[in-house]
Design a protein around this motif. Structure first.
Motif: not given
Lengths: 136, 107
Positions: A38-63
């Motif tokens: 998918l993309m580079k990320n700092d995912f953590k499998p914890v509810v309410k945890q925020r993480f970011t997916l990042s590609g060359d084109w920009g990033s996606v903010d996730c929770q």
């Protein structure tokens, strides 16, 4: 595959995958594996945890919204004005796993996102098209 | 993306407007009065919503005597279908790469 209903506009992708849910779960939740498909990320499998997916084109903010190991995972997917939710569902089958992804975009209760839509969709479309062009 | 797309997305973002559009899709051409009777908002509000839908190309108006009839323009939804198709391709591609990864995880 695509559906237009009263409340949401969703993209649904489903596939039968010849691997057990536990293994697919690792690919969906371990950062070094998520990066591979998918993309580079700092995912953590914890509810309410925020993480970011990042590609060359920009990033996606996730929770992380919901997480049930080996069964389901959902997280918000916000990029340049788009407020959406991605939900993964894993169902064991005799041949492996039925993997379902639903990406829902429009929500009646996400008014804030709609206000950002004028600018956001434009940016998001352009970025997504760039990504898609590279991926082909 | 042309501005027409912005108008389309913001027009459909409002639940009342979406409901009016869906009613026109399901039940065919209707007058403002007929729409207002079931929209739960005032006639000026319905007219304003219809104006926004018209600007977005989602409805067409047809004057007849003192009445104006509104009908849905389904082809105006094409950019939405395009968006979902793009997102579908994005995720199909992700699934392909996920499958490749799962194969490699065995080795």
């Amino acid at each position: 595959m695509n559906k237009l209903s009263t409340e949401t506009l969703s993209v649904v992708v489903e596939r039968e995958i010849p691997h057990p849910p536990e293994k697919i779960w690792r690919a969906l939740t371990q950062p070094h594996l998520i990066e591979e498909w998918l993309m580079k990320n700092d995912f953590k499998p914890v509810v309410k945890q925020r993480f970011t997916l990042s590609g060359d084109w920009g990033s996606v903010d996730c929770q992380v919204l919901e997480i049930e190991p080996n069964k389901s995972l959902s997280y918000t997917w916000a990029a340049m004005g788009l407020e959406s939710v991605v939900t993964w569902t894993l169902t064991p089958t005799s041949a492996g796993t039925h993997l379902r992804m639903e990406h829902s975009g429009f929500h009646a209760d996400q008014q804030q996102a709609y206000k950002g839509a004028q600018y956001g969709w434009q940016k998001f479309f352009a970025s997504m098209e760039e990504v898609l062009a590279r991926m082909d | 993306m042309p501005n027409a797309h912005d108008a389309l997305f913001s027009a459909l973002a409002d639940p009342t407007r979406r409901a009016i559009f869906e009613r026109l899709c399901r039940e065919g051409e209707q007058t403002v009065g007929a729409l207002q009777a079931r929209a739960g908002v005032s006639q000026p509000a319905v007219s304003k919503h219809l104006g926004i839908l018209k600007d977005a190309g989602l409805v067409r108006d047809r004057p007849e005597g003192r009445q104006t009839h509104y009908s849905a323009q389904l082809n105006a939804l094409a950019p939405l279908a395009d968006w979902t198709n793009q997102m579908t391709r994005f995720w199909q591609n992700g699934f392909d790469r996920l499958e490749d990864l799962l194969k490699r995880m065995d080795q």
